[in-house]
Motif scaffolding. Structure first.
Motif, PDB file in Angstrom:
ATOM      1  N   THR A  68       0.817  -1.213   0.000  1.00  0.00           N
ATOM      2  CA  THR A  68       0.000   0.000   0.000  1.00  0.00           C
ATOM      3  C   THR A  68       0.848   1.260   0.000  1.00  0.00           C
ATOM      4  O   THR A  68       0.426   2.294  -0.526  1.00  0.00           O
ATOM      5  N   SER A  84      -9.516   2.223   2.988  1.00  0.00           N
ATOM      6  CA  SER A  84      -9.082   1.270   4.004  1.00  0.00           C
ATOM      7  C   SER A  84      -9.995   1.303   5.229  1.00  0.00           C
ATOM      8  O   SER A  84     -10.409   0.256   5.746  1.00  0.00           O
ATOM      9  N   LEU A  87     -13.660  -0.127   4.329  1.00  0.00           N
ATOM     10  CA  LEU A  87     -13.668  -1.582   4.130  1.00  0.00           C
ATOM     11  C   LEU A  87     -13.454  -2.334   5.442  1.00  0.00           C
ATOM     12  O   LEU A  87     -14.122  -3.335   5.721  1.00  0.00           O
ATOM     13  N   SER A  88     -12.523  -1.848   6.262  1.00  0.00           N
ATOM     14  CA  SER A  88     -12.211  -2.513   7.524  1.00  0.00           C
ATOM     15  C   SER A  88     -13.382  -2.444   8.496  1.00  0.00           C
ATOM     16  O   SER A  88     -13.672  -3.414   9.212  1.00  0.00           O
ATOM     17  N   LEU A  91     -16.036  -4.857   7.287  1.00  0.00           N
ATOM     18  CA  LEU A  91     -15.611  -6.236   7.498  1.00  0.00           C
ATOM     19  C   LEU A  91     -15.774  -6.652   8.964  1.00  0.00           C
ATOM     20  O   LEU A  91     -16.097  -7.801   9.260  1.00  0.00           O
ATOM     21  N   THR A 114      -7.078  -5.255   4.648  1.00  0.00           N
ATOM     22  CA  THR A 114      -7.844  -4.047   4.318  1.00  0.00           C
ATOM     23  C   THR A 114      -7.381  -2.835   5.115  1.00  0.00           C
ATOM     24  O   THR A 114      -7.377  -1.709   4.598  1.00  0.00           O
TER      25      THR A 114
END
Length: 402
Positions: A68, A84, A87-88, A91, A114
């Motif tokens: 990244t 990031s 998404l994290s 999740l 992520t």
């Protein structure tokens, strides 16, 4: 455009976004830490195996940060960090529905991937966007977000789990982090550095790492990150087993509230970051390791209150050291700062993953005395690296000021 200076509206807006970014990283990474005994009971796994819910996450995070860091040059730092976070957070909500321990581990592994888009890039963003005289304070602010996130995640998860379930706790944490992600997206200014129009080749992502791995000062800082992070994670990983068992027999709620000592890290990261500008980085990092060593030895006392004092002292020292050492990376690395930061965090989270897992073997074999001895040896090795850093800085063998 001029760099962001302290006292301006832009400084505090950007600082608040970075604070919340740091908050989200730690709350998501270490949410499972107070749940190890519950995982051992519910899924029938050993303490070391339960710790894989953190070790796999931090391990995958450490590896993918190297990728990244290179992608940020073409994608843009704000864009990658924001993606990031979203998404994290999403999740983490999904993890609440894990049907078994294997799926839980796989999803936690994916979480590490992520969330890799934020830590190293945030460090590079600070070094590029802020005035040099403000960098120490801003990194302290970011690390303060880390400490508050680490504390909030552990306490919130422990309390909610005691009264409901760990799945509900994960859902609440994920939703809270989504709200923080929205603020980060709306408030953080885009990087002043222009994005590269060319997509980096895979080999080009790793090539800038080579000079950093030949820099003795950076290697010492990377070693410190590995040893110190491994020390604090080991302590927090297994102190829950100690306090839930006889003769203490504390509830999950009471044990989770012990993590409120993370507030000492919130203070020390900002205070010691500022202090390093006056006394020098070597002095402050050495002082922080001394606090950690005294703190871990104090936890051998039989009183729960004294143990908490020791944990608080170790936490205070750790976050002060991390605040100073992480900002020091940008001084030693004159170019490709995102790559230098990603390497620092590779060792930092590698210490969490490897050292934290090995600590479980010491707990199983030698109980708390073994854990304390293990951590003490790591901290003594950290002192050696500080002495080496002092020599490199004093005799001009590197580019980092002491």
């Amino acid at each position: 455009m001029p760099k962001i200076t302290r006292g301006t509206p832009a400084f505090w807006r950007t600082g608040s976004a970075l604070f919340l970014g740091g908050f989200v990283v730690l709350i998501l990474l270490y949410t499972t830490q107070p749940l190890f005994p519950i995982f051992s009971e519910e899924f029938g796994v050993s303490p070391a195996t339960a710790s894989l819910t953190i070790s796999l996450t931090t391990g995958s995070l450490a590896i993918f940060m190297l990728i990244t860091a290179g992608l940020s040059e073409s994608w843009g730092k704000k864009k990658l960090m924001t993606l990031s976070l979203f998404l994290s957070s999403a999740l983490t909500i999904i993890i609440a529905f894990s049907p078994n321990f294997t799926v839980l581990l796989l999803l936690r592994l994916l979480l590490g991937i992520t969330i890799a888009g934020l830590p190293a890039i945030a460090m590079a963003y600070v070094n590029e966007e802020f005035h040099p005289k403000s960098i120490g304070f801003v990194m302290g602010l970011y690390v303060s977000g880390n400490t508050l996130g680490g504390m909030t995640g552990r306490i919130l998860t422990g309390v909610v789990t005691d009264y409901s379930s760990w799945r509900i706790a994960f859902f609440i944490v994920g939703f809270l982090c989504l709200l923080c992600s929205v603020w980060f997206w709306r408030v953080l200014p885009p990087s002043r550095k222009k994005e590269s129009v060319d997509k980096p080749r895979f080999s080009e992502i790793f090539r800038p790492l080579v000079p950093h791995l030949k820099n003795q000062g950076l290697l010492c800082l990377y070693g410190l990150a590995f040893l110190l992070m491994g020390s604090i994670v080991t302590l927090y990983n297994y102190v829950t087993y100690l306090l839930l068992a006889p003769p203490y027999d504390l509830s999950h709620t009471l044990v989770s509230w012990i993590f409120i000592v993370y507030l000492t890290g919130t203070f020390s990261s900002a205070w010691m970051g500022k202090l390093s500008d006056r006394l020098g980085r070597v002095c402050v990092v050495g002082m922080g390791i001394a606090f950690m060593l005294i703190g871990v030895v104090i936890t051998l006392h039989g009183s729960v209150f004294i143990k908490v004092v020791g944990i608080a002292l170790l936490t205070f020292g750790f976050f002060g050291c991390h605040s100073v050492a992480s900002s020091w990376v940008g001084v030693w690395a004159k170019e490709h700062k995102a790559h230098a930061s990603s390497l620092y965090l590779l060792f930092y989270y590698g210490g969490s993953s490897i050292v934290g897992f090995v600590g479980g073997l010491f707990w199983s074999s030698f109980h708390w005395m073994g854990v304390v001895s293990y951590i003490s040896a790591l901290l003594v090795a950290g002192f050696v690296l500080v002495v080496r850093l002092n020599g490199l800085s004093r005799y001009g063998k590197g580019s980092g000021e002491a």
